[in-house]
Design a protein around this motif. Sequence first.
Motif, PDB file in Angstrom:
ATOM      1  N   VAL A 125       0.845  -1.190   0.000  1.00 19.98           N
ATOM      2  CA  VAL A 125       0.000   0.000   0.000  1.00 19.98           C
ATOM      3  C   VAL A 125       0.882   1.242   0.000  1.00 19.98           C
ATOM      4  O   VAL A 125       1.756   1.394   0.862  1.00 19.98           O
ATOM      5  CB  VAL A 125      -0.940   0.020   1.227  1.00 19.98           C
ATOM      6  N   THR A 126       0.676   2.112  -0.981  1.00 19.50           N
ATOM      7  CA  THR A 126       1.367   3.401  -1.043  1.00 19.50           C
ATOM      8  C   THR A 126       0.307   4.475  -1.268  1.00 19.50           C
ATOM      9  O   THR A 126      -0.812   4.182  -1.717  1.00 19.50           O
ATOM     10  CB  THR A 126       2.386   3.464  -2.198  1.00 19.50           C
ATOM     11  N   ALA A 127       0.657   5.704  -0.993  1.00 18.15           N
ATOM     12  CA  ALA A 127      -0.280   6.809  -1.197  1.00 18.15           C
ATOM     13  C   ALA A 127      -0.694   6.920  -2.660  1.00 18.15           C
ATOM     14  O   ALA A 127      -1.866   7.160  -2.973  1.00 18.15           O
ATOM     15  CB  ALA A 127       0.343   8.121  -0.713  1.00 18.15           C
ATOM     16  N   THR A 128       0.247   6.719  -3.556  1.00 21.45           N
ATOM     17  CA  THR A 128      -0.078   6.802  -4.984  1.00 21.45           C
ATOM     18  C   THR A 128      -1.040   5.693  -5.379  1.00 21.45           C
ATOM     19  O   THR A 128      -2.021   5.939  -6.085  1.00 21.45           O
ATOM     20  CB  THR A 128       1.197   6.734  -5.846  1.00 21.45           C
ATOM     21  N   ARG A 129      -0.780   4.475  -4.943  1.00 21.59           N
ATOM     22  CA  ARG A 129      -1.677   3.366  -5.296  1.00 21.59           C
ATOM     23  C   ARG A 129      -3.085   3.595  -4.747  1.00 21.59           C
ATOM     24  O   ARG A 129      -4.068   3.315  -5.435  1.00 21.59           O
ATOM     25  CB  ARG A 129      -1.110   2.041  -4.798  1.00 21.59           C
ATOM     26  N   VAL A 130      -3.190   4.089  -3.528  1.00 21.36           N
ATOM     27  CA  VAL A 130      -4.510   4.370  -2.949  1.00 21.36           C
ATOM     28  C   VAL A 130      -5.221   5.440  -3.775  1.00 21.36           C
ATOM     29  O   VAL A 130      -6.402   5.302  -4.121  1.00 21.36           O
ATOM     30  CB  VAL A 130      -4.388   4.797  -1.472  1.00 21.36           C
ATOM     31  N   ALA A 131      -4.515   6.496  -4.122  1.00 19.52           N
ATOM     32  CA  ALA A 131      -5.121   7.576  -4.906  1.00 19.52           C
ATOM     33  C   ALA A 131      -5.526   7.093  -6.295  1.00 19.52           C
ATOM     34  O   ALA A 131      -6.610   7.441  -6.794  1.00 19.52           O
ATOM     35  CB  ALA A 131      -4.158   8.759  -5.000  1.00 19.52           C
ATOM     36  N   VAL A 132      -4.687   6.286  -6.928  1.00 17.20           N
ATOM     37  CA  VAL A 132      -5.007   5.759  -8.259  1.00 17.20           C
ATOM     38  C   VAL A 132      -6.226   4.846  -8.180  1.00 17.20           C
ATOM     39  O   VAL A 132      -7.136   4.939  -9.015  1.00 17.20           O
ATOM     40  CB  VAL A 132      -3.785   5.031  -8.871  1.00 17.20           C
ATOM     41  N   LEU A 133      -6.281   3.988  -7.185  1.00 22.58           N
ATOM     42  CA  LEU A 133      -7.439   3.105  -7.030  1.00 22.58           C
ATOM     43  C   LEU A 133      -8.711   3.924  -6.822  1.00 22.58           C
ATOM     44  O   LEU A 133      -9.741   3.654  -7.448  1.00 22.58           O
ATOM     45  CB  LEU A 133      -7.234   2.133  -5.874  1.00 22.58           C
ATOM     46  N   ASP A 134      -8.646   4.930  -5.966  1.00 20.57           N
ATOM     47  CA  ASP A 134      -9.810   5.789  -5.734  1.00 20.57           C
ATOM     48  C   ASP A 134     -10.242   6.500  -7.016  1.00 20.57           C
ATOM     49  O   ASP A 134     -11.430   6.633  -7.296  1.00 20.57           O
ATOM     50  CB  ASP A 134      -9.531   6.801  -4.624  1.00 20.57           C
ATOM     51  N   ALA A 193       2.896  15.912  -5.355  1.00 25.97           N
ATOM     52  CA  ALA A 193       4.264  15.474  -5.647  1.00 25.97           C
ATOM     53  C   ALA A 193       4.298  14.211  -6.512  1.00 25.97           C
ATOM     54  O   ALA A 193       5.369  13.790  -6.948  1.00 25.97           O
ATOM     55  CB  ALA A 193       5.024  15.228  -4.349  1.00 25.97           C
ATOM     56  N   THR A 194       3.144  13.629  -6.799  1.00 24.68           N
ATOM     57  CA  THR A 194       3.099  12.408  -7.602  1.00 24.68           C
ATOM     58  C   THR A 194       3.395  12.723  -9.062  1.00 24.68           C
ATOM     59  O   THR A 194       2.914  13.698  -9.608  1.00 24.68           O
ATOM     60  CB  THR A 194       1.718  11.735  -7.483  1.00 24.68           C
ATOM     61  N   SER A 195       4.177  11.870  -9.678  1.00 26.06           N
ATOM     62  CA  SER A 195       4.535  12.062 -11.082  1.00 26.06           C
ATOM     63  C   SER A 195       3.654  11.198 -11.982  1.00 26.06           C
ATOM     64  O   SER A 195       3.028  10.234 -11.543  1.00 26.06           O
ATOM     65  CB  SER A 195       5.998  11.674 -11.303  1.00 26.06           C
ATOM     66  N   MET A 196       3.648  11.540 -13.249  1.00 24.67           N
ATOM     67  CA  MET A 196       2.940  10.731 -14.231  1.00 24.67           C
ATOM     68  C   MET A 196       3.524   9.325 -14.254  1.00 24.67           C
ATOM     69  O   MET A 196       2.788   8.348 -14.392  1.00 24.67           O
ATOM     70  CB  MET A 196       3.048  11.402 -15.608  1.00 24.67           C
ATOM     71  N   SER A 237       4.737   7.668 -11.775  1.00 30.98           N
ATOM     72  CA  SER A 237       4.202   6.928 -10.626  1.00 30.98           C
ATOM     73  C   SER A 237       2.796   6.414 -10.910  1.00 30.98           C
ATOM     74  O   SER A 237       2.430   5.310 -10.498  1.00 30.98           O
ATOM     75  CB  SER A 237       4.177   7.819  -9.377  1.00 30.98           C
ATOM     76  N   VAL A 238       2.016   7.211 -11.631  1.00 34.13           N
ATOM     77  CA  VAL A 238       0.669   6.779 -12.016  1.00 34.13           C
ATOM     78  C   VAL A 238       0.765   5.589 -12.956  1.00 34.13           C
ATOM     79  O   VAL A 238       0.081   4.579 -12.776  1.00 34.13           O
ATOM     80  CB  VAL A 238      -0.125   7.940 -12.645  1.00 34.13           C
ATOM     81  N   TYR A 239       1.630   5.685 -13.972  1.00 35.39           N
ATOM     82  CA  TYR A 239       1.827   4.558 -14.892  1.00 35.39           C
ATOM     83  C   TYR A 239       2.283   3.309 -14.142  1.00 35.39           C
ATOM     84  O   TYR A 239       1.827   2.197 -14.428  1.00 35.39           O
ATOM     85  CB  TYR A 239       2.849   4.899 -15.979  1.00 35.39           C
ATOM     86  N   ASN A 240       3.193   3.485 -13.189  1.00 35.06           N
ATOM     87  CA  ASN A 240       3.681   2.348 -12.410  1.00 35.06           C
ATOM     88  C   ASN A 240       2.544   1.698 -11.631  1.00 35.06           C
ATOM     89  O   ASN A 240       2.411   0.468 -11.617  1.00 35.06           O
ATOM     90  CB  ASN A 240       4.795   2.773 -11.455  1.00 35.06           C
ATOM     91  N   ALA A 241       1.724   2.507 -10.965  1.00 35.91           N
ATOM     92  CA  ALA A 241       0.612   1.973 -10.181  1.00 35.91           C
ATOM     93  C   ALA A 241      -0.388   1.255 -11.088  1.00 35.91           C
ATOM     94  O   ALA A 241      -0.846   0.152 -10.773  1.00 35.91           O
ATOM     95  CB  ALA A 241      -0.078   3.090  -9.401  1.00 35.91           C
ATOM     96  N   LEU A 242      -0.718   1.856 -12.225  1.00 34.55           N
ATOM     97  CA  LEU A 242      -1.650   1.219 -13.157  1.00 34.55           C
ATOM     98  C   LEU A 242      -1.087  -0.106 -13.662  1.00 34.55           C
ATOM     99  O   LEU A 242      -1.803  -1.116 -13.727  1.00 34.55           O
ATOM    100  CB  LEU A 242      -1.962   2.155 -14.322  1.00 34.55           C
ATOM    101  N   GLY A 243       0.185  -0.122 -13.999  1.00 39.78           N
ATOM    102  CA  GLY A 243       0.824  -1.356 -14.447  1.00 39.78           C
ATOM    103  C   GLY A 243       0.827  -2.420 -13.361  1.00 39.78           C
ATOM    104  O   GLY A 243       0.587  -3.602 -13.636  1.00 39.78           O
ATOM    105  N   ASP A 244       1.083  -2.004 -12.132  1.00 38.45           N
ATOM    106  CA  ASP A 244       1.050  -2.942 -11.006  1.00 38.45           C
ATOM    107  C   ASP A 244      -0.351  -3.519 -10.833  1.00 38.45           C
ATOM    108  O   ASP A 244      -0.520  -4.713 -10.584  1.00 38.45           O
ATOM    109  CB  ASP A 244       1.483  -2.249  -9.711  1.00 38.45           C
ATOM    110  N   PHE A 245      -1.361  -2.668 -10.956  1.00 32.82           N
ATOM    111  CA  PHE A 245      -2.753  -3.125 -10.807  1.00 32.82           C
ATOM    112  C   PHE A 245      -3.117  -4.126 -11.899  1.00 32.82           C
ATOM    113  O   PHE A 245      -3.749  -5.142 -11.632  1.00 32.82           O
ATOM    114  CB  PHE A 245      -3.727  -1.941 -10.837  1.00 32.82           C
ATOM    115  N   VAL A 246      -2.721  -3.832 -13.133  1.00 33.33           N
ATOM    116  CA  VAL A 246      -3.007  -4.757 -14.234  1.00 33.33           C
ATOM    117  C   VAL A 246      -2.266  -6.068 -14.003  1.00 33.33           C
ATOM    118  O   VAL A 246      -2.829  -7.158 -14.141  1.00 33.33           O
ATOM    119  CB  VAL A 246      -2.649  -4.135 -15.600  1.00 33.33           C
ATOM    120  N   GLY A 247      -1.002  -5.987 -13.619  1.00 34.68           N
ATOM    121  CA  GLY A 247      -0.201  -7.187 -13.371  1.00 34.68           C
ATOM    122  C   GLY A 247      -0.752  -8.057 -12.254  1.00 34.68           C
ATOM    123  O   GLY A 247      -0.644  -9.281 -12.300  1.00 34.68           O
ATOM    124  N   ALA A 248      -1.354  -7.429 -11.257  1.00 38.16           N
ATOM    125  CA  ALA A 248      -1.915  -8.160 -10.120  1.00 38.16           C
ATOM    126  C   ALA A 248      -3.349  -8.615 -10.377  1.00 38.16           C
ATOM    127  O   ALA A 248      -3.956  -9.266  -9.532  1.00 38.16           O
ATOM    128  CB  ALA A 248      -1.859  -7.283  -8.861  1.00 38.16           C
TER     129      ALA A 248
END
Length: 139
Positions: free
Chosen positions: A16-25, A48-51, A53-64
């Motif tokens: 769980v990271t702040a970026t992942r929580v925000a992306v999921l929301d 402070a989140t970068s684009m 980081s968003v791509y990383n979170a989305l990729g992690d979500f798809v991978g999982a």
Amino acid sequence: MDASADAIIREAGLRVTATRVAVLDALRSRPHATADDVFAGIRDVLPATSMQSVYNALGDFVGAGLAARIEPAGHPGMFELRVGDNHHHVVCRQCGRVDDVDCVVGAAPCLHAPAGSGFTIETAEVTFWGVCPDCRATS
């Protein structure tokens, strides 16, 4: 999806990271969001989140298996949390709106491939194209 973002992310086997929580929301509030849509939606919450980081979170979500990426022809890739049910999509040719359509013929994979391919078919991607009710009302 009534569970907390933290619980959903952990259940998917991710940290769980702040970026992942925000992306999921952001994905919960806007199905079929592009990465740009997600970034715009969380920029005020996490300035402070970068684009990347968003791509990383989305990729992690798809991978999982927590999210799916769809790519209707002529449109940027979009992400959604509705996974595992082999649903399809309908796209408006005028405004680009994308909605979900339940499996159109029976159980997954909804369509039957011609015999002899040697493939075991697991899913079928169907995209319907047309004009949404809002665009029809304004034309």
